[in-house]
Design an enzyme around this catalytic site. Structure first.
Site, PDB file in Angstrom:
ATOM      1  N   THR A 138      31.404 -10.915  31.913  1.00  0.00           N
ATOM      2  CA  THR A 138      32.743 -10.342  31.902  1.00  0.00           C
ATOM      3  C   THR A 138      32.504  -8.919  32.362  1.00  0.00           C
ATOM      4  O   THR A 138      31.356  -8.553  32.631  1.00  0.00           O
ATOM      5  CB  THR A 138      33.293 -10.469  30.456  1.00  0.00           C
ATOM      6  N   SER A 161      39.919 -15.257  23.333  1.00  0.00           N
ATOM      7  CA  SER A 161      38.937 -14.400  24.001  1.00  0.00           C
ATOM      8  C   SER A 161      38.193 -13.552  22.977  1.00  0.00           C
ATOM      9  O   SER A 161      38.636 -13.406  21.836  1.00  0.00           O
ATOM     10  CB  SER A 161      39.677 -13.491  24.979  1.00  0.00           C
ATOM     11  N   GLY A 165      30.120  -9.641  27.415  1.00  0.00           N
ATOM     12  CA  GLY A 165      29.123 -10.181  26.492  1.00  0.00           C
ATOM     13  C   GLY A 165      29.592 -11.367  25.667  1.00  0.00           C
ATOM     14  O   GLY A 165      28.979 -11.668  24.642  1.00  0.00           O
ATOM     15  N   GLY A 166      30.678 -12.059  26.071  1.00  0.00           N
ATOM     16  CA  GLY A 166      31.113 -13.237  25.316  1.00  0.00           C
ATOM     17  C   GLY A 166      31.322 -12.891  23.858  1.00  0.00           C
ATOM     18  O   GLY A 166      31.916 -11.861  23.532  1.00  0.00           O
TER      19      GLY A 166
HETATM   20  N1  GLY Z   1      35.355 -15.344  28.609  1.00  0.00           N
HETATM   21  C1  GLY Z   1      34.933 -14.404  27.675  1.00  0.00           C
HETATM   22  C2  GLY Z   1      35.995 -13.974  26.740  1.00  0.00           C
HETATM   23  O1  GLY Z   1      37.147 -13.920  27.116  1.00  0.00           O
HETATM   24  O2  GLY Z   1      35.715 -13.700  25.617  1.00  0.00           O
END
Ligand code: GLY
Length: 573
Positions: free
Chosen positions: A385, A456, A477-478
């Site tokens: 991201t 998210s 960083g997810g």
């Molecule tokens: N795709 C990562 C997030 O939105 O948390």
């Protein structure tokens, strides 16, 4: 090509960069040379500052402000530039969140998260036996949610000062005339070659016969043509007409379900931010459908009554306390968080003092907590991201995080339109209540439904001190995003660190399940030893987050820092 440290700045010497004439990037007297640029990690700027994942994108944002634009102009231009120079996560085929505080004090969030297409349904990634086929939610056309980024850019325009045609021009120049890629980008393209070839039947700009190397020029003609359609027709240049037709044709090449109607009806939404106080600072962060604002609210309030600064940075006492707050907040994430337009997220309860005190009532400072008491599986999200932090001379603060989800999203480029599609559908829980192949879990709160936005972790955040702008921060960083922002803020507020130290010191991450503490290299060895003795399972891992932070000092100067884990760079004046 070498990385050399000069006077505290990391400089990238591109000895093999092509020596071409400078483009018309950014306007009279404000040339940016896309073939010779340095990666500047820190800056102290008097008026305006940008920190982003790529030096050229940061330079574009700063130059736009120097030309008379404000932080919103810079946010638009920087995102567009990132869509060209940082294709792993910068995007027009993904989505994001923009959080802002206007110089007069108004705060707001723009939600341009992707949405599930009208033909989506909660079982769309299950086989006939009810097993999750997670390849489908992660790669190829069916993995994409309806892109939100372009709608988000136009929803930002009312706050900007310059015409959109000016803000998009640097991105068009970079795509059309090219720029020199960094070593990390070359390695990224080389590493993805096989999957790009599998997912794309037509030639794409990111694949060439020989290996990419630092200094090679990346030209993206089809992307430039798409950007020009957006420049000419506004949001309709993306959501209708030629671009929309190409996107839907791409869907039909695979098993994708995004329709012309889905694209036409997509809108960005205004969200009230999550706001709370922490040790005399006012924190503003993003509300659901992000879990980020709620998580940092929960974690920071859970540790507030403890004397964290006395415990000292990365002592076993401070780390263990912070881990236990992370464990409890992330357990709530899996159960209670989703798109608030589809699921009533209990925001008030989750952040109430009474609830958080109860969550910590079984906290024990001498031993590891246990996650298995709560029945659920592991969480995993892609970590690619990208974040931009911006402050302008008027005092507007903008914090934007955008994403394609995985690195290069679904790996699928829209044929003829040159942009990558997200694989954000995988951020839904593909089978509510049961972990998917990647361990992502969630219940009803994050089940797939047409038009719904997937949960998210993105956490664009702002901090006020004495009611005045103090910090702009965020990271990719997810699931590690909220823990990175949380630790960055605690480093600044409790441990009195500079912006640079706050984001670059080694981090740790616990997300409830799996019940392990992930630790970056260079983490204090003695603290590790003591955590192990208390019963924590530690897992060494690569970089956690790539955080961009700006801290406004008491004299008004903007202490601006870019993460050392990537090509991230600052720019300003
Ligand atoms: N795709 C990562 C997030 O939105 O948390």
């Amino acid at each position: 090509m070498k990385m050399i440290k000069i006077l505290g700045f990391v400089t990238l010497l591109a000895t093999s960069y092509q020596c071409l004439a400078q483009t018309s990037l950014v306007g009279p007297g404000k040339k940016i040379d896309p073939y010779h640029y340095e990666i500047t990690k820190n800056g102290l700027f008097r008026r305006a500052a940008v920190s982003s994942a790529h030096p050229l994108a940061s330079k574009v944002g700063a130059a736009i402000m120097e030309q008379g634009g404000n932080a919103f102009d810079a946010a638009i231009a920087t995102q567009l530039a990132l869509a060209v120079v940082y294709p792993g996560a910068g995007n027009i085929g993904g989505g994001g969140f923009l959080l802002a505080r206007m110089s007069k004090g108004e705060v707001f969030g723009l939600d341009y998260r992707e949405a599930a297409p009208a033909r989506a349904n909660r079982d769309m990634y299950l086989d006939k036996n009810g097993n999750a086929i997670t390849m489908l939610s992660q790669q190829g056309q069916l993995a994409s949610g309806i892109p939100g980024t372009v709608a988000g850019l136009f929803a930002t325009m009312p706050y900007a000062k310059l015409p959109f045609s000016v803000l998009i021009q640097p991105a068009i120049d970079l795509a059309e005339k090219g720029f020199a890629i960094t070593e990390k980008q070359a390695n990224g393209f080389n590493g993805e070659k096989a999957i790009f070839q599998k997912q794309n039947s037509q030639p794409i700009a990111f694949v060439k016969e020989t290996k990419w190397k630092v200094g090679d020029t990346l030209i993206q003609k089809e992307l430039a043509a798409t950007l020009k359609r957006i420049q000419k027709d506004g949001a309709k240049g993306f959501y209708e007409g030629e671009t929309a037709k190409l996107l839907v044709a791409e869907m039909q090449k695979g098993n994708g379900i995004i329709s012309l109607e889905d694209l036409k009806s997509y809108t960005a939404k205004l969200r009230n931010p999550i706001e709370f106080d922490y040790r005399g600072h006012h924190i503003v962060s993003f509300a659901p459908p992000s879990s980020g604002g709620l998580l940092i609210n929960q974690m920071m309030k859970m540790i507030e009554k403890y004397p964290v600064s006395e415990y000292k940075f990365q002592s076993v006492k401070s780390v263990q306390l912070m881990i236990e707050a992370e464990r409890r907040a992330y357990a709530d994430r899996a159960e209670h968080m989703g798109d608030p337009d589809f699921y009533k997220v209990p925001v008030k309860t989750l952040t109430s003092d009474a609830y958080l005190a109860k969550r910590m009532s079984d906290y024990s400072p001498d031993k590891a907590g246990v996650s298995t008491a709560i029945t659920a599986g592991a969480i995993h999200e892609s970590e690619e991201t990208t974040h931009i932090s911006i402050v302008d001379a008027a005092g507007n603060m903008v914090s934007v995080t955008t994403t394609l989800n995985d690195t290069y999203g679904s790996k699928t480029v829209v044929a003829g339109a040159g942009f990558l599609l997200n694989n954000e559908m995988d951020d839904f829980s593909v089978k509510p209540g049961v972990p998917n192949m990647y361990g992502a879990i969630g219940g009803e709160a994050n089940a797939i439904a047409p038009g719904k936005r997937m949960l998210s972790s993105m956490t664009p955040t702002l901090v006020l001190k004495n009611k005045k702008p103090y910090v702009v921060i965020g990271t990719p960083g997810g699931t590690t995003i909220p823990t990175s922002v949380y630790q960055g803020l605690v480093n600044i507020i409790d441990f009195n660190m500079s912006a640079s130290d706050a984001i670059n010191k080694p981090k740790f991450h616990h997300q409830w399940q799996p019940d392990v503490v992930m630790i970056e290299k260079d983490f204090d060895a003695n603290t590790k030893k003591q955590l192990l003795a208390m019963g924590y399972k530690l897992v060494d891992r690569g970089g956690i987050g790539r955080t961009e932070a700006i801290r406004i000092l008491s004299d008004g100067k903007k202490e601006t820092a870019a993460d050392i884990r990537g090509d991230d760079a600052v720019a300003g004046f």
